[in-house]
Design an enzyme around this catalytic site. Sequence first.
Site, PDB file in Angstrom:
ATOM      1  N   GLU A 129      28.940  45.134  31.729  1.00  0.00           N
ATOM      2  CA  GLU A 129      29.946  44.589  30.804  1.00  0.00           C
ATOM      3  C   GLU A 129      30.113  45.498  29.583  1.00  0.00           C
ATOM      4  O   GLU A 129      31.226  45.679  29.092  1.00  0.00           O
ATOM      5  CB  GLU A 129      29.581  43.165  30.368  1.00  0.00           C
ATOM      6  CG  GLU A 129      29.479  42.149  31.498  1.00  0.00           C
ATOM      7  CD  GLU A 129      30.686  42.143  32.433  1.00  0.00           C
ATOM      8  OE1 GLU A 129      31.816  42.378  31.965  1.00  0.00           O
ATOM      9  OE2 GLU A 129      30.501  41.916  33.638  1.00  0.00           O
ATOM     10  N   HIS A 132      32.577  48.151  30.202  1.00  0.00           N
ATOM     11  CA  HIS A 132      33.980  47.720  30.088  1.00  0.00           C
ATOM     12  C   HIS A 132      34.510  47.940  28.673  1.00  0.00           C
ATOM     13  O   HIS A 132      35.677  48.280  28.486  1.00  0.00           O
ATOM     14  CB  HIS A 132      34.119  46.231  30.428  1.00  0.00           C
ATOM     15  CG  HIS A 132      34.269  45.951  31.891  1.00  0.00           C
ATOM     16  ND1 HIS A 132      35.307  46.439  32.659  1.00  0.00           N
ATOM     17  CD2 HIS A 132      33.512  45.219  32.742  1.00  0.00           C
ATOM     18  CE1 HIS A 132      35.187  46.015  33.908  1.00  0.00           C
ATOM     19  NE2 HIS A 132      34.091  45.279  33.989  1.00  0.00           N
TER      20      HIS A 132
HETATM   21 CO    CO Z   1      33.338  44.365  35.684  1.00  0.00          CO
END
Ligand code: CO
Length: 168
Positions: A129, A132
Site C-alpha cells: 500500500e 501505491h
Molecule cells: Co494494490
Amino acid sequence: MKIIKYGNPLLRKKSKKVDELTDDIKGLIIKMEDTMHEASGAGLAAPQVGILKRVFLTEIAGETKKVINPIILKKSDEDDTKEEGCLSIPGIYSKVKRPLEIKVKYLDETGKEIEEILNGMDARAFLHEFDHLEGVLFVDKVSRLRKKLISKKLKKLARNTKNELKRL
Ligand code: CO
C-alpha cells in the site's frame, strides 16, 4: 467508491501528505473501508479511489489498520517472497520479494502517532500500500521472466482502462 484500474494515470502519481485530519479525510477513510470490504481486498490506498493523499488501509486476519502519512523507518535485510494481487490489477497475481520485517511510523484515524514493527503479511500489505502512495505497483517489482509472462494481460487491462476513460 469506484476503484480505478491499471492504465489509469492516477495510479502512477505520487500522493500528497495529509496536513490536517479534517472531516473530509475521516469521511474518505470510512468510504475506503466500505469499498475495501465490498471488494474483499487486503488493502486499499487512496490513489486507488482517485484521491492523491497519503492514506491507506490494510486488512490482515480481520484486523483493519488505518494509516495516514506513513514512514518506513527500517527494513530487515532478510527478504520474503510471496504472491500478491491488487484490486487495481484484477486477475493478475505474482510473487514479489519484500523485506520480512519493517519498522514504521504513521498517524491512525484519530491522529495518534503509532510506531510499530510489522512482519510477514502485515509488513507485506503495508509495503504494497505504501508503494501505491509513490505511484509504484507490485507488477513493477516482479521478476523479469514473470513480467514477460504477464505483459500481454497488463497491456489488455491498460487498453480496457483507457477505453473506459475515453467513454467517460
Ligand atoms: Co494494490
